[in-house]
Design an enzyme around this catalytic site. Sequence first.
Site, PDB file in Angstrom:
ATOM      1  CG  HIS A  12      -1.060   0.913  -4.416  1.00  0.00           C
ATOM      2  ND1 HIS A  12      -0.872   0.672  -5.759  1.00  0.00           N
ATOM      3  CD2 HIS A  12      -1.658  -0.209  -3.922  1.00  0.00           C
ATOM      4  CE1 HIS A  12      -1.335  -0.526  -6.064  1.00  0.00           C
ATOM      5  NE2 HIS A  12      -1.808  -1.086  -4.966  1.00  0.00           N
ATOM      6  CG  HIS A  45      -2.005  -4.026  -8.576  1.00  0.00           C
ATOM      7  ND1 HIS A  45      -3.379  -4.047  -8.560  1.00  0.00           N
ATOM      8  CD2 HIS A  45      -1.620  -3.871  -7.292  1.00  0.00           C
ATOM      9  CE1 HIS A  45      -3.803  -3.934  -7.318  1.00  0.00           C
ATOM     10  NE2 HIS A  45      -2.745  -3.819  -6.527  1.00  0.00           N
ATOM     11  CD  GLU A  89      -2.782  -1.222  -0.049  1.00  0.00           C
ATOM     12  OE1 GLU A  89      -3.025  -0.179  -0.670  1.00  0.00           O
ATOM     13  OE2 GLU A  89      -3.166  -2.337  -0.424  1.00  0.00           O
TER      14      GLU A  89
END
Length: 1104
Positions: free
Chosen positions: A396, A402, A393
């Site tokens: 991200h 991804h 996370e």
Amino acid sequence: MASACQILRWALALGLGLTFKVTHAFRSQDELLSSLESYEIAFPTRVDHNGAMLAFSPPAFRRQRRGAGATTESRLFYKVAAPSTHFLLNLTRSPRLLAGHVSVEYWTREGLAWQRAARAHCLYAGHLQGQAGSSHVAVSTCGGLHGLIVADDEEYLIEPLQGGPKGHRGPEESGPHVVYKRSSLRHPHLDTACGVRDEKPWKGRPWWLRTLKPPPARPLGNESERGQLGLKRSVSRERYVETLVVADKMMVAYHGRRDVEQYVLAIMNIVAKLFQDSSLGNIVNILVTRLILLTEDQPTLEITHHAGKSLDSFCKWQKSIVSHSGHGNAIPENGVANHDTAVLITRYDICIYKNKPCGTLGLAPVGGMCERERSCSINEDIGLATAFTIAHEIGHTFGMNHDGVGNGCGARGQDPAKLMAAHITMKTNPFVWSSCSRDYITSFLDSGLGLCLNNRPPRQDFVYPTVAPGQAYDADEQCRFQHGVKSRQCKYGEVCSELWCLSKSNRCITNSIPAAEGTLCQTHTIDKGWCYKRVCVPFGSRPEGVDGAWGPWTPWGDCSRSCGGGVSSSSRHCDSPRPTIGGKYCLGERRRHRSCNTNDCPPGSQDFREMQCSEFDSVPFRGKFYTWKTYRGGGVKACSLTCLAEGFNFYTERAAAVVDGTPCRPDTVDICVSGECKHVGCDRVLGSDLREDKCRVCGGDGSACETIEGVFSPALPGTGYEDVVWIPKGSVHIFIQDLNLSLSHLALKGDQESLLLEGLPGTPQPHRLPLAGTTFHLRQGPDQAQSLEALGPINASLIIMVLAQAELPALHYRFNAPIARDALPPYSWHYAPWTKCSAQCAGGSQVQVVECRNQLDSSAVAPHYCSGHSKLPKRQRACNTEPCPPDWVVGNWSRCSRSCDAGVRSRSVVCQRRVSAAEEKALDDSACPQPRPPVLEACQGPMCPPEWATLDWSECTPSCGPGLRHRVVLCKSADQRSTLPPGHCLPAAKPPSTMRCNLRRCPPARWVTSEWGECSTQCGLGQQQRTVRCTSHTGQPSRECTEALRPSTMQQCEAKCDSVVPPGDGPEECKDVNKVAYCPLVLKFQFCSRAYFRQMCCKTCQGR
């Protein structure tokens, strides 16, 4: 939740082979164990560096009470032994996880209840003993071992067994622990998707158009201009992510107040190690600066199963508790540290779209790092594997997509998917980052979005011991630690890879653990060495992990534009060498840019931004086609491609970045490079400091124009347009403003009396007005004065006019008008061209001197013609800053290797590259293209004195077991022709004549028998004997033979009797032979059936 959020759906602890969906996290250890295909129970034991039990040891794994002292050793060793696994953990305290001011805060409903400094004594990282380059360990030692062990292409998780036996144990022992492989995790629920909430206009677009939150189509209106980003380069520098970690009340209740702190820090310890892997391509340090443990619900924080709403609430809440009194890395007066990102760990089984449990494990905004309300994530607690969710996370928030989504990673023939994989399989390696993840984070940081990570917060530092353990304890002592006081080393060849010792039963055994580093060793090529990382190296040398170094710059690429000022780039990689064995990634500039094709585009050429917008005319937007024009209003990023739909009242961002070389804004020479606005000098050179003067002359001194300024007030209103001021051709920096906020209107008129612009009452004014070769900006609002501005120069003279209404206006005007040539001073100072760079590479300098010129023909004249008061300063700038090509650097020759006779001498020959005037970097020899100069050469000295000479070593004697090799050592003359008495050679220099050796285990002692002796009788039954001796393998008498296997020394024998022939030819008389006295016994034992006894005892046996 913003549409740029990504959801990580990782099933249980890495979820290998995931074709399923996690519907709930494990609520108890029993549930976890029941889901495992297999696991083992181990009792970790505190040992020394050789794996031997400690004689005296501080308490290990003991749960620390508040205020209690804690183990503060910087180096620990643990043995973890299970039926099929055996690990010796080499652990070092993790000093980089916690900032020096980190605190643990306990919050009730009313807010902060109490806080204290965090304890980092339990957090360790390291490797398996003897496998520094191929294994990784990250554990917490408080309350047992919690963490990860990576070895032999397999990942193991270890944690204490809950409810295990509580019997008495020694201080160095621990309770039962569960050890299981990542590959043994399984789950019954199936769902392969990792949900990404996205909007239709963004589907199918490249990642660089979806990394940040996609802007919606916005209606036209009043916008404020955002400030432009400063000049930045593509530079690899160390980053520090100050992290706030929050555990919700369910976490505190589940793990307990006494253990939850160390449990959370154990997870963050793993996260920090993941971000320190060199595969990330950047040096990123995860530092916990604040840990909040919620014991009750918070009034403004709502955490439920709904991941999206919970994340929204958490992001706002964590922003609200940030201290506003701190600056940079300074600690605020209230003692509460700021943070760059916030991590929420919850026991709720979260779900992205609904308030019910489902397979979502984590959620975070993409590209939110350093944005106060978007740099946050929510993560479901699933055990130690929560670390991978958190790292994923945080990835991200660094703009990572991804692996395999909008990029090639994970596809056949491409870089395999790794930590950022949407689906984890048996082949996924979640301990390293893919090349796509590396590109994402590098692009994010290079675009200036990670500026908050540049400050270095204070952190806790520790001093580690430097004495090699093998120097403190030799091989024999290490054996005694393992096998008792009578043990010693019994094999000497490969001691650095395996230490062999005599066991209590006098057998030579090994537990496959190498000797401690620093243990003395010997090879065929090294007479005296010591062990280092399982290899025998010359004594005193310490091969370390290799830090990465930059490779050469690539050739300059193609220019991004054919005219108007484009950009060419060159890059280099951290591969000369690549970082290995924990070496650091390179710091410094990884990409550089330079200007190219700076010539003006032909007249009538299409605007470069307009050209890029028009390319989207054939791309549908929300199912429809539009004609796109450049949007020139405010409120948008300078280097994004924001286009206006012609004929419609909306605009939108069509690309996150314009093509390199696109001007940042109208009337500026600054250009966009890699999505950020970079400064360009007026000479159109990227990074140049050359500026225009007030006359818009590049590098001028402002003498070519004069400033005209005044205020105009008409006599009476309502008399029509009145002339305000005449602006001559070539004027620049034009500014007109209505000071009275009147209802007047401005107009421009050319020399030919044509009205170029007229403002009528009630008519909305445009923002940009292309007139007279420049662009006028007209600004008018209900609460601000009407103004008209232009950068110029104008290609025709203009007259400013005003139409006064009910109130008399007061117009302020200002512009710089060119000075007539005949009014110019005859001589003035000018900058000469830049001199040639003083160095071809590694940083030289250029100078721009000032010279006096004639204004009429620009010819250079003597300096005294110009005024000394207006002389311009000399300029200097750096040039050719790229490193020099690799080249050999040769040192001075050393002394001759021998002080007499023929020898050799050496010198250092290093392939290196000069990086700057004060810095040089050593490279691998393969980096230098020229042949390597010789390192050795012959040298000659006077005749040598006698010296020792040795013959070959003898065979090892005895032929088995511990033994010795011998060799003859002679004192020889310098020419080796004569053997001299030993006294002629130096005794201290005499080489050893014996060396310990061990060929194989000796065979055991055995029974040896002689041949059987003669029978004790000459006729009939008797006995014969032989000798039986116990001898060793050398033939010497021994007492080690097994008595049960002793052969017999006596056996029965039978001698053949001579036959008796009676005289005469008549029939023989049947009688017993007189000399035979045992005939009654023959009858008794029924031997008459035998021919011999029947003959000798004929009478006795007659009739029988």
